[in-house]
Scaffold this motif. Structure first.
Motif, short mmCIF file in Angstrom:
data_model
loop_
_atom_site.label_atom_id
_atom_site.label_comp_id
_atom_site.label_asym_id
_atom_site.label_seq_id
_atom_site.Cartn_x
_atom_site.Cartn_y
_atom_site.Cartn_z
N GLY A 1 5.30 2.64 5.04
CA GLY A 1 4.86 2.36 6.41
C GLY A 1 3.86 1.22 6.48
O GLY A 1 3.92 0.38 7.39
N SER A 2 2.96 1.17 5.50
CA SER A 2 1.97 0.08 5.51
C SER A 2 2.63 -1.26 5.25
O SER A 2 2.21 -2.29 5.77
CB SER A 2 0.86 0.34 4.49
OG SER A 2 1.31 0.15 3.17
N ARG A 3 3.71 -1.26 4.46
CA ARG A 3 4.44 -2.50 4.21
C ARG A 3 5.21 -2.95 5.45
O ARG A 3 5.32 -4.14 5.72
CB ARG A 3 5.39 -2.33 3.02
CG ARG A 3 4.68 -2.01 1.70
CD ARG A 3 3.88 -3.15 1.17
NE ARG A 3 4.78 -4.20 0.68
CZ ARG A 3 4.38 -5.33 0.14
NH1 ARG A 3 3.11 -5.59 0.00
NH2 ARG A 3 5.25 -6.22 -0.28
N VAL A 4 5.72 -1.97 6.22
CA VAL A 4 6.37 -2.31 7.49
C VAL A 4 5.34 -2.98 8.40
O VAL A 4 5.60 -4.02 9.00
CB VAL A 4 6.97 -1.05 8.17
CG1 VAL A 4 7.41 -1.36 9.60
CG2 VAL A 4 8.14 -0.50 7.36
N ARG A 5 4.16 -2.36 8.50
CA ARG A 5 3.10 -2.90 9.36
C ARG A 5 2.67 -4.29 8.89
O ARG A 5 2.48 -5.20 9.71
CB ARG A 5 1.90 -1.96 9.37
CG ARG A 5 0.78 -2.49 10.24
CD ARG A 5 -0.33 -1.44 10.37
NE ARG A 5 -1.30 -1.87 11.34
CZ ARG A 5 -2.49 -2.38 11.01
NH1 ARG A 5 -2.84 -2.48 9.76
NH2 ARG A 5 -3.32 -2.76 11.95
N ASP B 1 -4.26 -0.75 0.86
CA ASP B 1 -4.08 -2.11 0.38
C ASP B 1 -4.87 -3.06 1.28
O ASP B 1 -4.65 -3.09 2.49
CB ASP B 1 -2.59 -2.44 0.42
CG ASP B 1 -2.25 -3.84 -0.06
OD1 ASP B 1 -3.17 -4.54 -0.54
OD2 ASP B 1 -1.08 -4.22 0.04
N PRO B 2 -5.78 -3.87 0.70
CA PRO B 2 -6.55 -4.80 1.54
C PRO B 2 -5.66 -5.82 2.23
O PRO B 2 -6.02 -6.37 3.26
CB PRO B 2 -7.51 -5.48 0.56
CG PRO B 2 -6.99 -5.20 -0.80
CD PRO B 2 -6.15 -3.95 -0.70
N MET B 3 -4.46 -6.06 1.70
CA MET B 3 -3.54 -6.99 2.35
C MET B 3 -2.97 -6.43 3.64
O MET B 3 -2.42 -7.16 4.45
CB MET B 3 -2.38 -7.35 1.40
CG MET B 3 -2.83 -8.15 0.19
SD MET B 3 -3.70 -9.67 0.63
CE MET B 3 -2.38 -10.58 1.40
N ALA B 4 -3.10 -5.14 3.86
CA ALA B 4 -2.58 -4.52 5.07
C ALA B 4 -3.64 -4.42 6.17
O ALA B 4 -3.34 -3.99 7.27
CB ALA B 4 -2.03 -3.13 4.76
N LYS B 5 -4.86 -4.85 5.87
CA LYS B 5 -5.92 -4.78 6.87
C LYS B 5 -5.74 -5.88 7.91
O LYS B 5 -5.33 -7.00 7.59
CB LYS B 5 -7.29 -4.96 6.22
CG LYS B 5 -7.73 -3.78 5.40
CD LYS B 5 -9.13 -4.01 4.89
CE LYS B 5 -9.65 -2.81 4.15
NZ LYS B 5 -11.02 -3.03 3.67
N ARG B 6 -6.07 -5.56 9.14
CA ARG B 6 -5.96 -6.52 10.23
C ARG B 6 -6.80 -7.77 9.95
O ARG B 6 -6.36 -8.90 10.19
CB ARG B 6 -6.40 -5.87 11.55
CG ARG B 6 -6.29 -6.79 12.74
CD ARG B 6 -6.63 -6.07 14.02
NE ARG B 6 -5.76 -4.93 14.22
CZ ARG B 6 -4.65 -4.94 14.96
NH1 ARG B 6 -4.30 -6.04 15.58
NH2 ARG B 6 -3.90 -3.89 15.08
N GLU B 7 -8.00 -7.58 9.42
CA GLU B 7 -8.89 -8.71 9.12
C GLU B 7 -8.22 -9.69 8.16
O GLU B 7 -8.26 -10.91 8.36
CB GLU B 7 -10.18 -8.17 8.49
CG GLU B 7 -11.14 -9.23 8.02
CD GLU B 7 -12.34 -8.63 7.30
OE1 GLU B 7 -13.38 -9.31 7.27
OE2 GLU B 7 -12.24 -7.51 6.76
N THR B 8 -7.57 -9.17 7.13
CA THR B 8 -6.89 -10.03 6.15
C THR B 8 -5.75 -10.79 6.81
O THR B 8 -5.58 -12.00 6.59
CB THR B 8 -6.34 -9.18 4.99
OG1 THR B 8 -7.41 -8.40 4.44
CG2 THR B 8 -5.72 -10.04 3.92
#
Length: 162
Positions: free
Chosen positions: A29-33, A119-126
């Motif tokens: 799900g986080s990869r979809v996002r 995963d920090p790559m899934a954060k909105r800020e990133t």
């Protein structure tokens, strides 16, 4: 007289649901996002493209609902990534989680200690930072910003180690 489940349905007796999503479902799900956000696509637009409501997309992205094989294939086409993308960078503890025979959920997951680090790559800020970086048109400015960022990060790591 005791009621029996409808034909083709399984009785729900057995291990009680923990209410916690399977770590693999959370990762997928986080990869979809991640991909949806990198494309600048809303949950609503993604839902429309695959015949779902944005609420269903939200549940997929949180890992609350499992994504079936055909839906994962549809998502890969709409998001323009191979199906394997959704499993890339999976944390070892999620991939190694034992599976319960009853419903496919991770057996004993609720008893594990140690939190799952998103995963920090899934954060909105990133994601916003990456988008802003690629909006810089001048490649030399972009390269200088990249080098500056690395230098600041490395100097912070040296200070933290001291």
């Amino acid at each position: 007289m005791q009621a029996t489940p409808a034909r083709g349905r399984r009785a729900t007796a057995g291990r009680p649901k923990t209410g916690k999503p399977n770590p693999i479902d959370v990762h997928v799900g986080s990869r979809v996002r991640l991909r949806r956000t990198l494309l600048g696509m809303s949950q609503e637009k993604l839902g429309e493209a695959i015949g779902l409501t944005f609420q269903q997309v939200q549940k997929y992205e949180r890992g609350a609902n499992r994504i079936g094989a055909s839906r994962l294939f549809d998502l890969s086409r709409v998001l323009d990534v191979p199906v394997s993308f959704f499993f890339d960078d999976m944390p070892a503890e999620a991939a190694a989680a034992p599976v319960d025979d009853e419903d496919g959920a991770a057996a004993g997951f609720e008893e594990r200690s140690g939190g799952y680090e998103p995963d920090p790559m899934a954060k909105r800020e990133t994601l916003e930072l990456v988008r802003a970086y690629y909006r810089i048109n001048d490649p030399s400015v972009r390269k200088r910003l990249f080098e500056l960022t690395k230098a600041v990060a490395n100097s912070g790591m040296v200070e933290a180690a001291e």
